[in-house]
Design a protein around this motif. Structure first.
Motif, PDB file in Angstrom:
ATOM      1  N   THR A   1       0.827  -1.211   0.000  1.00 30.52           N
ATOM      2  CA  THR A   1       0.000   0.000   0.000  1.00 30.52           C
ATOM      3  C   THR A   1       0.857   1.254   0.000  1.00 30.52           C
ATOM      4  O   THR A   1       0.519   2.256  -0.633  1.00 30.52           O
ATOM      5  CB  THR A   1      -0.929   0.008   1.227  1.00 30.52           C
ATOM      6  OG1 THR A   1      -1.701  -1.186   1.232  1.00 30.52           O
ATOM      7  CG2 THR A   1      -1.851   1.221   1.204  1.00 30.52           C
ATOM      8  N   TRP A   2       1.989   1.196   0.696  1.00 37.97           N
ATOM      9  CA  TRP A   2       2.850   2.373   0.807  1.00 37.97           C
ATOM     10  C   TRP A   2       3.844   2.498  -0.355  1.00 37.97           C
ATOM     11  O   TRP A   2       4.254   3.599  -0.696  1.00 37.97           O
ATOM     12  CB  TRP A   2       3.646   2.321   2.122  1.00 37.97           C
ATOM     13  CG  TRP A   2       2.809   2.500   3.351  1.00 37.97           C
ATOM     14  CD1 TRP A   2       2.455   3.674   3.952  1.00 37.97           C
ATOM     15  CD2 TRP A   2       2.221   1.467   4.138  1.00 37.97           C
ATOM     16  NE1 TRP A   2       1.688   3.450   5.054  1.00 37.97           N
ATOM     17  CE2 TRP A   2       1.524   2.085   5.208  1.00 37.97           C
ATOM     18  CE3 TRP A   2       2.194   0.075   4.061  1.00 37.97           C
ATOM     19  CZ2 TRP A   2       0.842   1.366   6.171  1.00 37.97           C
ATOM     20  CZ3 TRP A   2       1.516  -0.639   5.015  1.00 37.97           C
ATOM     21  CH2 TRP A   2       0.844   0.002   6.052  1.00 37.97           C
TER      22      TRP A   2
ATOM     23  N   GLY B   1      12.109   3.565   1.665  1.00 35.17           N
ATOM     24  CA  GLY B   1      11.065   3.558   2.686  1.00 35.17           C
ATOM     25  C   GLY B   1      11.553   2.896   3.955  1.00 35.17           C
ATOM     26  O   GLY B   1      12.059   1.773   3.918  1.00 35.17           O
TER      27      GLY B   1
ATOM     28  N   TYR C   1       6.052   5.181   9.197  1.00 38.23           N
ATOM     29  CA  TYR C   1       6.578   5.040   7.836  1.00 38.23           C
ATOM     30  C   TYR C   1       7.246   6.356   7.427  1.00 38.23           C
ATOM     31  O   TYR C   1       6.624   7.416   7.456  1.00 38.23           O
ATOM     32  CB  TYR C   1       5.462   4.684   6.860  1.00 38.23           C
ATOM     33  CG  TYR C   1       5.868   4.772   5.396  1.00 38.23           C
ATOM     34  CD1 TYR C   1       6.966   4.073   4.902  1.00 38.23           C
ATOM     35  CD2 TYR C   1       5.135   5.561   4.504  1.00 38.23           C
ATOM     36  CE1 TYR C   1       7.329   4.151   3.571  1.00 38.23           C
ATOM     37  CE2 TYR C   1       5.493   5.642   3.165  1.00 38.23           C
ATOM     38  CZ  TYR C   1       6.594   4.938   2.708  1.00 38.23           C
ATOM     39  OH  TYR C   1       6.952   5.017   1.386  1.00 38.23           O
TER      40      TYR C   1
END
Length: 643
Positions: A138-139, A184, A195
């Motif tokens: 998702t990120w 990330g 995050y």
């Protein structure tokens, strides 16, 4: 107090948010992608007239220009840059894969195993945990780790000539990229996950580096190690975003801080004279010090089935054979009574190989038979220094009693094949395996005589000096991998000091005449004895190349090296191929024309440890000879010398 803290926090947040828009022109990342070969093809570009003052803008661009534009001793790398440009799509994929491979190993050792709150680190969409990344799609679904389609290029090259076996190159690496490197970081604090997205883009890089390839060796890639130093702090600029659209590097203090940290770190690690050393071979490809010398007295050969005049070729170090004089066969037996010294580097992988030839005028000598004297044999198993079980090696009896002469017999073998000539000697010698006593070639192996030798092993030892002990004690402060140091000059050289003189015959230049068939005679002479060896013949070249090595063992520092370049007589001038000529033809040079001479005192080599140069031939119309000379002292204990 709360109001002050709140005000400072709000001001910092506004500074980070608004700063990139307030200071865009002041702290604009340097982009020198326009300094490309395409600018040379732009007809609309107006070339400044000679004598025109340089504007401040152009002067500021000089630091990003390629060195060949400002320094005439740099050569332009046009062809290499073209090759990099063509290969860049493949190169960048390989580079990214290597980054992933190395990053996973390093992060697992230094980050994930020590900081459990670091849940994952993702480069683009590739997780770095070796046990498998968690599902963070998702990120990271729109992230990239791409170094761009703009290839790096070399801004020029400058080389240095030294007296050592090394290649020193200075070059400039420029990269004005359109890379997009998204990183990330996922942190876990109890039930909370943080995050942190980091975006690194538009990397601008210029590195002025010195690369030392040292030492030069005989196997691919022909150098044992690489040493890299930076001539100055590199220029590094990039766009760094922690949140989309916010460039942290646009803030003056941030950029200056990054440059200060970069300078502080590199000055102690890579800025010259500091360096990063990468060995490509164990001990940088430099062979260990010789374990000793084998004194061989060639007494006789008996049981000879063929041949009228024979000679023996003996070899321990591959490619450095020595030959006896020619002896007449009488009653299937030939007397020699000659003495040789050969260097032993490794007991297990080396042996004394012996080949017997029939002397046929020196150019089509027939290989009659061959044998081998091993320095030991594999026997059982043993435990090495690291506790590993390895094959045991038992030294031969004559090796266990150093400085003692031992009479040995070596059986010679031959094959049913015929027509073996001397040009096949190297390949035949390479077929001899440790432990065998006959030539192992196609056909049936037959017993073909016995060589009677008197051998004595002379072990060497490495003395310990005070300065070496101090260096060993302070070794913890040294780097793990250090290139072999340059040889120091020793001014105090005793004339009776004994050692090994290794002569590398590289080439001759501009010998007089045309279609020259040339060879070189090498003689080391002192008051005690002479040692004579000869090179192969090189046909029809005015600038012949050899690349051969010759060992003169147990010579004194007071001796002299004599070299004489000869033109092969017309007797063999029509023979095609390369001929091996050794000292079994002592008077052969009497009928060959001398093309030039050279005399080198061995003491000069001992003082420097190593000499490599091009010398002008003496007593010659013209011509030069290139040699590499090295010296290794043979340290023998007083007890051994007295035995």
């Amino acid at each position: 107090m709360f109001g002050i803290i709140f005000g400072l926090g709000l001001g910092a947040l506004l500074g980070i948010s608004v700063g990139p828009f307030v200071f865009p022109e002041i702290t604009k990342p340097k982009d020198y992608r326009f300094l490309d070969e395409e600018a040379d093809k732009d007809d609309e570009f107006e070339v400044p007239q000679p004598g025109t003052p340089i504007s401040n803008e152009m002067r500021a661009m000089l630091q990003f220009a390629e060195p060949w534009t400002t320094s005439p001793d740099y050569q332009r790398m046009y062809m290499i840059n073209r090759c990099i440009k063509v290969l860049w799509p493949t190169l960048k994929e390989a580079m990214v894969k290597e980054v992933f491979k190395q990053a996973k190993a390093q992060l697992h050792e230094h980050v994930f195993s020590k900081f459990p709150f670091v849940e994952e680190l993702v480069l683009g969409t590739e997780g770095m945990r070796q046990d498998g990344a968690l599902d963070f799609s998702t990120w990271i679904k729109d992230k990239h780790f791409d170094i761009g389609d703009v290839p790096l290029r070399l801004g020029g090259i400058k080389t240095y000539n030294t007296g050592e076996d090394e290649v020193i190159v200075e070059t400039s690496v420029l990269w004005g990229s359109n890379a997009k490197l998204h990183v990330g970081v996922f942190l876990r604090f109890g039930p909370f996950r943080l995050y942190i997205p980091i975006e690194l883009e538009s990397v601008q890089l210029k590195i002025d580096a010195r690369v030392t390839l040292k030492p030069l060796i005989d196997v691919i890639p022909f150098f044992g190690g690489v040493s890299i130093s930076l001539l100055k702090v590199p220029h590094v600029d990039f766009k760094l975003s922690l949140m989309r659209g916010i460039d942290i590097m646009a803030l003056p203090l941030i950029k200056d801080g990054v440059r200060m940290v970069l300078k502080y770190v590199l000055e102690s690690m890579l800025i010259i004279p500091n360096h990063l050393t990468i060995p490509l071979f164990p001990n940088f490809g430099v062979p260990p010090a010789a374990k000793g010398a084998l004194n061989v007295k060639l007494l006789r050969v008996r049981g000879i089935h063929k041949g009228d005049s024979v000679y023996c070729e003996m070899e321990v170090r591959r490619g450095r054979p020595v030959c006896s004089n020619t002896a007449v066969v009488s009653g299937k037996e030939a007397e020699f009574n000659e003495e040789f010294n050969l260097i032993i580097d490794d007991y297990e992988t080396q042996s004394l190989k012996i080949l017997l030839y029939n002397d046929d005028l020196g150019w089509n000598d027939t290989l009659l038979s061959g044998g081998e004297l091993a320095f030991g044999r594999m026997e059982g198993e043993r435990m090495d220094e690291k506790g590993n079980i390895v094959d045991g090696f038992e030294l031969a009896n004559f090796m266990k009693v150093p400085m003692t002469e031992t009479l040995v017999e070596v059986e010679l073998g031959r094959t049913s094949s015929t027509g073996l000539v001397k040009s096949m000697s190297k390949s035949a010698a390479s077929m001899l395996r440790p432990g065998s006593t006959a030539i192992s070639t196609a056909g049936t192996t037959l017993k073909a005589g016995t060589v009677i030798l008197q051998v004595m092993f002379i072990p060497f030892f490495q003395p310990t000096f005070d300065d070496e002990e101090e260096e060993r004690v302070g070794g913890l402060r040294r780097k793990a991998a250090v290139l072999p140091t340059n040889r120091a000059v020793n001014t105090n050289v005793p004339a009776k000091l004994k050692g090994v003189l290794t002569v590398t015959l590289i080439r001759c230049l501009n010998l007089p005449g045309e279609d020259i068939n040339s060879y070189v005679r090498l003689l080391v002479s002192d008051d005690e004895k002479d040692q004579l060896q000869k090179s192969t013949v090189v046909f029809s070249q005015a600038s012949p190349r050899w690349g051969q090595k010759f060992d003169f063992v147990m010579v004194t520092a007071g001796s002299t090296l004599y070299l004489n370049v000869y033109k092969k007589s017309s007797l063999t001038s029509n023979v095609l191929g390369t001929i091996n000529l050794f000292s079994h033809k002592k008077k052969e040079e009497d009928k060959d024309k001398s093309l030039g001479k050279l005399q080198v005192p061995v003491k000069d080599v001992v003082r420097n440890g190593y000499l490599k140069d091009i010398w002008t031939l003496q007593d010659a119309e013209k011509g030069q000879i290139e040699l590499a000379l090295s010296w290794q002292t043979c340290y023998i204990s007083d007890m051994e010398e007295g035995m």
